[in-house]
Design a protein around this motif. Structure first.
Motif, short mmCIF file in Angstrom:
data_model
loop_
_atom_site.label_atom_id
_atom_site.label_comp_id
_atom_site.label_asym_id
_atom_site.label_seq_id
_atom_site.Cartn_x
_atom_site.Cartn_y
_atom_site.Cartn_z
N GLN A 76 0.84 -1.20 0.00
CA GLN A 76 0.00 0.00 0.00
C GLN A 76 0.87 1.26 0.00
N GLN A 77 1.90 1.24 0.83
CA GLN A 77 2.81 2.38 0.90
C GLN A 77 3.51 2.58 -0.44
N LEU A 78 3.94 1.49 -1.07
CA LEU A 78 4.60 1.58 -2.37
C LEU A 78 3.65 2.17 -3.42
N ALA A 79 2.40 1.73 -3.41
CA ALA A 79 1.43 2.27 -4.37
C ALA A 79 1.24 3.76 -4.15
N HIS A 80 1.15 4.18 -2.88
CA HIS A 80 1.01 5.60 -2.56
C HIS A 80 2.24 6.38 -3.06
N GLU A 81 3.43 5.84 -2.80
CA GLU A 81 4.67 6.52 -3.22
C GLU A 81 4.75 6.58 -4.75
N GLN A 82 4.31 5.53 -5.42
CA GLN A 82 4.33 5.55 -6.88
C GLN A 82 3.36 6.60 -7.43
N ASP A 83 2.20 6.71 -6.80
CA ASP A 83 1.24 7.74 -7.22
C ASP A 83 1.83 9.14 -7.02
N ALA A 84 2.44 9.35 -5.85
CA ALA A 84 3.05 10.65 -5.56
C ALA A 84 4.18 10.94 -6.54
N SER A 85 4.97 9.94 -6.86
CA SER A 85 6.06 10.11 -7.81
C SER A 85 5.52 10.46 -9.19
N ALA A 86 4.46 9.80 -9.61
CA ALA A 86 3.87 10.10 -10.92
C ALA A 86 3.35 11.54 -10.95
N GLU A 87 2.72 11.98 -9.85
CA GLU A 87 2.22 13.36 -9.79
C GLU A 87 3.38 14.36 -9.88
N MET A 88 4.47 14.08 -9.15
CA MET A 88 5.62 14.99 -9.19
C MET A 88 6.26 15.02 -10.57
N ARG A 89 6.37 13.86 -11.22
CA ARG A 89 6.93 13.85 -12.58
C ARG A 89 6.06 14.68 -13.52
N GLN A 90 4.75 14.60 -13.36
CA GLN A 90 3.85 15.40 -14.20
C GLN A 90 4.03 16.89 -13.92
N GLN A 91 4.18 17.24 -12.64
CA GLN A 91 4.42 18.64 -12.28
C GLN A 91 5.73 19.13 -12.89
N ILE A 92 6.75 18.29 -12.89
CA ILE A 92 8.04 18.67 -13.47
C ILE A 92 7.87 18.90 -14.98
N ARG A 93 7.15 17.99 -15.65
CA ARG A 93 6.91 18.18 -17.08
C ARG A 93 6.16 19.49 -17.34
N ASP A 94 5.14 19.76 -16.50
CA ASP A 94 4.37 21.00 -16.65
C ASP A 94 5.25 22.22 -16.45
N LEU A 95 6.10 22.19 -15.41
CA LEU A 95 6.99 23.32 -15.14
C LEU A 95 8.01 23.51 -16.25
N ARG A 96 8.53 22.41 -16.79
CA ARG A 96 9.47 22.53 -17.91
C ARG A 96 8.79 23.15 -19.13
N ALA A 97 7.55 22.76 -19.36
CA ALA A 97 6.80 23.35 -20.48
C ALA A 97 6.60 24.84 -20.26
N GLN A 98 6.30 25.23 -19.00
CA GLN A 98 6.13 26.65 -18.70
C GLN A 98 7.43 27.41 -18.90
N VAL A 99 8.54 26.82 -18.45
CA VAL A 99 9.85 27.46 -18.61
C VAL A 99 10.15 27.62 -20.10
N ASP A 100 9.90 26.57 -20.88
CA ASP A 100 10.13 26.68 -22.33
C ASP A 100 9.28 27.79 -22.94
N LEU A 101 8.02 27.85 -22.53
CA LEU A 101 7.13 28.89 -23.04
C LEU A 101 7.61 30.28 -22.64
N LEU A 102 8.04 30.42 -21.39
CA LEU A 102 8.56 31.71 -20.93
C LEU A 102 9.83 32.09 -21.69
N GLU A 103 10.70 31.14 -21.94
CA GLU A 103 11.92 31.43 -22.69
C GLU A 103 11.58 31.87 -24.11
N GLU A 104 10.60 31.22 -24.73
CA GLU A 104 10.16 31.64 -26.06
C GLU A 104 9.59 33.05 -26.03
#
Length: 130
Positions: A76-104
């Motif tokens: 159960q703890q592993l599933a929770h950690e995997q969910d949290a990790s997936a959310e953080m990876r998505q946030q990182i992708r979103d932030l990278r996209a924002q940074v790219d957009l801001l740089e443009e």
């Protein structure tokens, strides 16, 4: 007296035969008794070994149950950690996209300033020289 001697000899032979029979029966009885006592000792040893085995088996079953419960918790703890990790990876992708957009956007604004022959007095992150 010969008759009496014969009777005494026969009586002695009978007594010796009876004694020999009694001795043999006693030895057989002793062997049987020893076998019974050995059997009792073996049965007692078996009972003790069985009790030890059953106790060890019960202990192992309890430990196995605890391990299964702990494994469920960890899953159960592993599933929770995997969910949290997936959310953080998505946030990182979103932030990278924002940074790219801001740089443009910054690049577009600089290009527009350059085309308009406007030079900024200072660029972002630079300090104006005195």
């Amino acid at each position: 007296m010969t008759g009496e001697i014969w009777i005494a000899v026969v009586a002695c032979i009978g007594a010796l035969g009876s004694a020999a029979f009694t001795a043999a029966a006693s030895r057989r009885t002793a062997r049987v008794t020893e076998a019974v006592e050995t059997s009792k000792v073996d049965a007692a040893a078996f009972d003790r070994a069985r009790a030890i085995y059953e106790s060890a088996l019960q202990t192992l079953e309890e430990q196995s149950l605890k391990l299964r419960e702990r494994m469920g918790e960890l899953n159960q703890q592993l599933a929770h950690e995997q969910d949290a990790s997936a959310e953080m990876r998505q946030q990182i992708r979103d932030l990278r996209a924002q940074v790219d957009l801001l740089e443009e956007t910054v690049a577009d604004l600089r290009l527009q300033l350059s085309k308009a022959d406007i030079r900024p007095e200072t660029e972002v992150g630079e300090v104006e020289a005195p």
